[in-house]
Design a protein around this motif. Structure first.
Motif, short mmCIF file in Angstrom:
data_model
loop_
_atom_site.label_atom_id
_atom_site.label_comp_id
_atom_site.label_asym_id
_atom_site.label_seq_id
_atom_site.Cartn_x
_atom_site.Cartn_y
_atom_site.Cartn_z
N TYR A 1 79.25 62.89 69.98
CA TYR A 1 78.31 62.27 69.07
C TYR A 1 78.14 60.80 69.43
N LYS A 2 76.92 60.40 69.63
CA LYS A 2 76.61 59.01 69.97
C LYS A 2 76.47 58.20 68.68
N LYS A 3 76.67 56.91 68.81
CA LYS A 3 76.49 55.96 67.71
C LYS A 3 77.45 56.18 66.55
N ILE A 4 78.60 56.75 66.83
CA ILE A 4 79.63 56.90 65.80
C ILE A 4 80.38 55.57 65.69
N HIS A 5 80.57 55.10 64.47
CA HIS A 5 81.31 53.85 64.28
C HIS A 5 82.56 54.05 63.42
N THR A 6 82.62 55.14 62.66
CA THR A 6 83.74 55.36 61.75
C THR A 6 84.03 56.85 61.61
N ILE A 7 85.32 57.19 61.64
CA ILE A 7 85.77 58.55 61.37
C ILE A 7 86.78 58.46 60.23
N ALA A 8 86.49 59.14 59.13
CA ALA A 8 87.37 59.11 57.96
C ALA A 8 87.88 60.52 57.67
N PHE A 9 89.19 60.62 57.50
CA PHE A 9 89.86 61.90 57.23
C PHE A 9 90.40 61.91 55.82
N ASP A 10 90.13 62.97 55.07
CA ASP A 10 90.89 63.24 53.86
C ASP A 10 92.29 63.64 54.34
N PHE A 11 93.26 63.69 53.47
CA PHE A 11 94.62 64.05 53.89
C PHE A 11 94.98 65.47 53.45
N ASP A 12 95.12 65.68 52.13
CA ASP A 12 95.53 66.99 51.62
C ASP A 12 94.44 68.02 51.91
N GLY A 13 94.83 69.12 52.52
CA GLY A 13 93.87 70.16 52.86
C GLY A 13 93.20 69.94 54.21
N VAL A 14 93.49 68.81 54.83
CA VAL A 14 92.97 68.48 56.16
C VAL A 14 94.15 68.37 57.12
N PHE A 15 95.03 67.41 56.86
CA PHE A 15 96.27 67.29 57.64
C PHE A 15 97.34 68.25 57.12
N THR A 16 97.14 68.77 55.91
CA THR A 16 98.12 69.69 55.30
C THR A 16 97.42 70.99 54.90
N TYR B 1 82.86 62.32 58.54
CA TYR B 1 83.81 62.52 57.46
C TYR B 1 84.39 63.91 57.54
N ILE B 2 85.71 64.02 57.38
CA ILE B 2 86.41 65.29 57.43
C ILE B 2 87.09 65.50 56.08
N GLY B 3 86.66 66.52 55.35
CA GLY B 3 87.21 66.77 54.03
C GLY B 3 87.18 68.24 53.67
N ASN B 4 87.77 68.56 52.52
CA ASN B 4 87.89 69.96 52.15
C ASN B 4 87.63 70.29 50.68
N ASP B 5 87.57 69.28 49.81
CA ASP B 5 87.49 69.61 48.38
C ASP B 5 86.41 68.80 47.68
N LEU B 6 86.21 69.11 46.42
CA LEU B 6 85.07 68.57 45.67
C LEU B 6 85.02 67.05 45.62
N ASN B 7 86.17 66.38 45.60
CA ASN B 7 86.13 64.92 45.57
C ASN B 7 85.65 64.32 46.90
N PHE C 1 82.78 67.56 58.67
CA PHE C 1 83.48 68.77 59.07
C PHE C 1 84.43 69.22 57.97
N ALA C 2 84.69 70.53 57.95
CA ALA C 2 85.62 71.09 56.98
C ALA C 2 86.38 72.25 57.61
N VAL D 1 92.84 69.24 62.40
CA VAL D 1 92.47 67.88 62.82
C VAL D 1 92.36 67.83 64.35
N ARG D 2 93.31 68.43 65.03
CA ARG D 2 93.28 68.46 66.49
C ARG D 2 92.01 69.14 67.00
N LEU D 3 91.64 70.25 66.39
CA LEU D 3 90.43 70.97 66.78
C LEU D 3 89.18 70.10 66.57
N VAL D 4 89.11 69.41 65.46
CA VAL D 4 87.98 68.52 65.17
C VAL D 4 87.91 67.42 66.22
#
Length: 180
Positions: free
Chosen positions: A3-18, A111-117, A129-130, A155-158
């Motif tokens: 992806y070009k022009k990406i400046h920020t990657i933000a990861f949720d934690f619970d449900g993403v790393f766990t 943004y990488i997340g998994n839940d409603l928040n 991504f989810a 996370v590794r796959l993403v």
């Protein structure tokens, strides 16, 4: 980078790393299970950014005010923003500060997340991504749902997807792995 022009990657934690589960002991001490493959993925991302001299920030953003998140982030040597009740407001302030006068501050956000928040950020982000076990509403609104559960090397796959691993030759892959 795929992806070009990406400046920020933000990861949720619970449900993403766990796997979105928590273990409590009789003293109330909380534990989660994380996947070491995700740690290597974070290292590959760091190497890629450094080698290519890119201006891409990445961090964890969690609504949980929990030392487990901070400890895991410290081990991976990435920034963790914990106890963030309004993630969209936090991201907006962060992007305005980083990008100052750009018109569409969200277009370069992954943004990488998994839940409603996570939904408000997902709806604004340029790319999202989810994992396959994310909430159905999240899966309907992200750019891509991966066929891995959160905490299971998701996370590794993403990261491999973002870095377009399929296009890396062995020399460049070795460079990423061995970069210090």
């Amino acid at each position: 980078m795929k992806y070009k022009k990406i400046h920020t990657i933000a990861f949720d934690f619970d449900g993403v790393f766990t796997n979105n589960k928590v273990i409590f002991d009789q003293n109330g001490k909380e534990s989660v299970i994380c996947n070491r493959a995700d740690s290597l993925g974070i290292n590959l991302l760091k190497s890629y950014i450094s080698i290519n001299n890119l201006d891409v920030d990445f961090f964890i953003i969690s609504s949980e005010n929990n030392k487990v998140v901070s400890k895991r982030a410290n081990k991976m040597k990435i920034k963790a923003n914990i106890g963030i009740k309004n993630k969209l407001e936090f991201i907006e302030r962060y992007l305005i500060k980083k990008l100052k006068y750009e018109k569409n501050i969200y277009s370069g956000l992954i943004y990488i997340g998994n839940d409603l928040n996570d939904l408000p950020i997902i709806l604004k982000s340029g790319i999202s991504f989810a994992p396959k076990d994310a909430h159905d509403l999240i899966k309907k609104n992200v750019t891509k749902v991966f066929n891995k559960k959160g905490g299971d090397g998701f996370v590794r796959l993403v990261i491999e997807h973002i870095l377009d691993f399929n296009r890396l030759n062995l020399k460049n892959l070795e460079k990423l792995i061995n970069f210090r």
